[in-house]
Design a protein around this motif. Structure first.
Motif, short mmCIF file in Angstrom:
data_model
loop_
_atom_site.label_atom_id
_atom_site.label_comp_id
_atom_site.label_asym_id
_atom_site.label_seq_id
_atom_site.Cartn_x
_atom_site.Cartn_y
_atom_site.Cartn_z
N ILE A 313 57.11 85.38 52.69
CA ILE A 313 58.52 85.07 52.40
C ILE A 313 58.82 85.32 50.93
O ILE A 313 59.87 85.85 50.58
N ARG A 314 57.87 84.97 50.07
CA ARG A 314 58.10 85.12 48.64
C ARG A 314 58.27 86.58 48.24
O ARG A 314 59.09 86.90 47.38
N ALA A 332 59.28 74.93 56.26
CA ALA A 332 60.74 74.88 56.28
C ALA A 332 61.28 74.40 54.93
O ALA A 332 62.29 74.94 54.43
N ALA A 333 60.60 73.45 54.30
CA ALA A 333 61.07 72.93 53.02
C ALA A 333 60.98 73.99 51.91
O ALA A 333 61.79 74.00 50.98
N ARG A 334 60.01 74.90 52.02
CA ARG A 334 59.84 75.92 50.99
C ARG A 334 60.95 76.98 51.02
O ARG A 334 61.07 77.78 50.09
N LEU A 335 61.75 77.00 52.07
CA LEU A 335 62.85 77.96 52.13
C LEU A 335 63.88 77.71 51.05
O LEU A 335 64.64 78.63 50.69
N ARG A 341 68.01 84.49 47.32
CA ARG A 341 67.73 85.92 47.48
C ARG A 341 68.30 86.51 48.76
O ARG A 341 68.33 87.73 48.93
N PHE A 342 68.73 85.66 49.67
CA PHE A 342 69.24 86.12 50.95
C PHE A 342 70.68 85.64 51.13
O PHE A 342 71.08 84.61 50.58
N ASP A 343 71.44 86.41 51.92
CA ASP A 343 72.81 86.02 52.17
C ASP A 343 72.89 84.74 52.99
O ASP A 343 73.80 83.93 52.83
N ARG A 344 71.92 84.60 53.91
CA ARG A 344 71.88 83.40 54.73
C ARG A 344 70.44 83.12 55.13
O ARG A 344 69.69 84.06 55.44
#
Length: 378
Positions: A313-314, A332-335, A341-344
């Motif tokens: 993901i990083r 999930a918490a690391r999101l 960096r993402f639109d959604r």
């Protein structure tokens, strides 16, 4: 377009044929020899009579199975690709091309690690039989089917002739999917210019120049730049308005509903013509220009892993939507650290217990059938 069913080639041609004694036949032969020796050594006629009966039975059994039957045989697997839980069957066709009727035929077809046996009814001359039997589809993955063997045994079970026919086939059990809309992007995409260097190649918008490679469209050559640099240069065109959907599947403690959810999200983007990539902790599974068939085929074969998805993901390219499918609340918490960096950013959470990540759309999924309802609720 789904592929045509796989059939055993060249009806009537057998790869291997052997006539052998069964364990009962070997036991009868050994017992007859012992009875003969005992009868002659002891001077009793009864053991000799029994031994003679055993040998006569073996002779009759060999005479039963010795002739080579003329058969046309084919086995088809339909369909070759099926969603998990849907029906798939093997269809066996056997036709007697000989001048005499045949009985005692048995088909043995290996399905995965098990073997399926079908007793065929008597085949009169020029007659055929069609038999179908179900294939297991409750487990996702590739299931080998075959080789197919036909066994002809005598009525006493003393001898048999085994003939192996055709080549094995394979049944691909894909994930189950539900219909989902493409995840909406959180911001508008530029309609006349690229969103970034990671935008997929296309035919709409000029992005940059690059060196010519074999297979490039000659109409895209930029002659002025080619003359200036002395190297053929082509224009790189992109579809700037298409957001990429990045699906990350956490394969630690992998469950079928998790794979089904990832497949449903990726399939929705692919069917709509949007770029889609699927990543696992072990690395990329498929990237950008994957069609619906490729999405399902690749996810059909994904296996449980041990690597966390934090690193993939990083380093994943930003832009578009990021969808994480996980049962780990810490992942999930690391999101929260990548949401800019993402639109959604969406997390399909298949675990237990409450999870709250600011800026991330969290979708608890108790079952695959519930996914369309929570997917449309944000």
């Amino acid at each position: 377009m789904p592929p045509a069913p796989a059939a055993a080639p060249s009806p009537g041609r057998w790869r291997r044929a052997t006539a052998v004694l069964t364990p009962l036949g070997w036991g009868t032969l050994a017992g007859s020899v012992v009875l003969y020796v005992a009868g002659f050594a002891l001077g009793y006629p009864e053991p000799v009579v029994l031994a003679t009966g055993g040998l006569l039975a073996l002779g009759a059994a060999l005479a039963w199975t010795a002739p080579k039957p003329r058969l046309a045989v084919s086995r088809e697997v339909a369909p070759l690709k099926v969603p998990r839980g849907d029906a798939a069957v093997a269809v066996l066709n056997v036709r007697n091309l000989g001048r005499r009727g045949l009985s005692g035929l048995r088909a043995q077809d290996r399905i995965g690690a098990s073997e399926h046996t079908v007793d065929l009814p008597r085949l009169p001359r020029n007659a055929g039989r069609t038999v179908s039997y179900p294939l297991p589809t409750d487990v996702r993955g590739e299931i080998p089917v075959g080789p197919l063997r036909l066994v002809r045994a005598d009525p006493f079970g003393l001898t048999r002739r085994v003939r192996e026919y055709g080549r094995p086939a394979a049944l691909l059990v894909r994930p189950r999917t539900v219909t989902l809309p493409v995840p909406p992007s959180g911001r508008a995409h530029h309609l006349e210019g690229p969103a970034g260097d990671n935008a997929p190649s296309g035919t709409v918008t000029f992005h940059t120049l690059r060196e010519y490679v074999v297979g490039d469209d000659l109409r895209h050559i930029h002659w002025r730049s080619s003359a200036r640099t002395g190297t053929l240069m082509v224009r790189r065109l992109i579809d700037a308005g298409l957001p990429t959907t990045t699906v990350v599947l956490d394969t630690r403690g992998l469950t079928e509903p998790a794979v089904d959810a990832a497949a449903s999200v990726a399939l929705a983007a692919a069917q709509a013509g949007f770029p889609v990539r699927v990543l696992t902790g072990e690395g990329p599974l498929l990237d950008v220009r994957a069609g619906p068939e490729t999405v399902l085929d690749r996810l059909a074969l994904v296996q449980a892993g041990t690597a966390a998805v934090t690193e993939v993901i990083r380093v994943a390219r930003g832009g578009g939507s990021l969808v994480l499918v996980t049962a780990d609340p810490s992942e999930a918490a690391r999101l929260a650290g990548v949401r800019r960096r993402f639109d959604r950013v969406i997390c399909v959470y298949t675990g237990q217990g409450p999870v709250n990540v600011p800026g991330v759309t969290l979708l608890p999924m108790p079952s695959l059938d519930a996914l369309p309802y929570v997917w449309g609720s944000p």
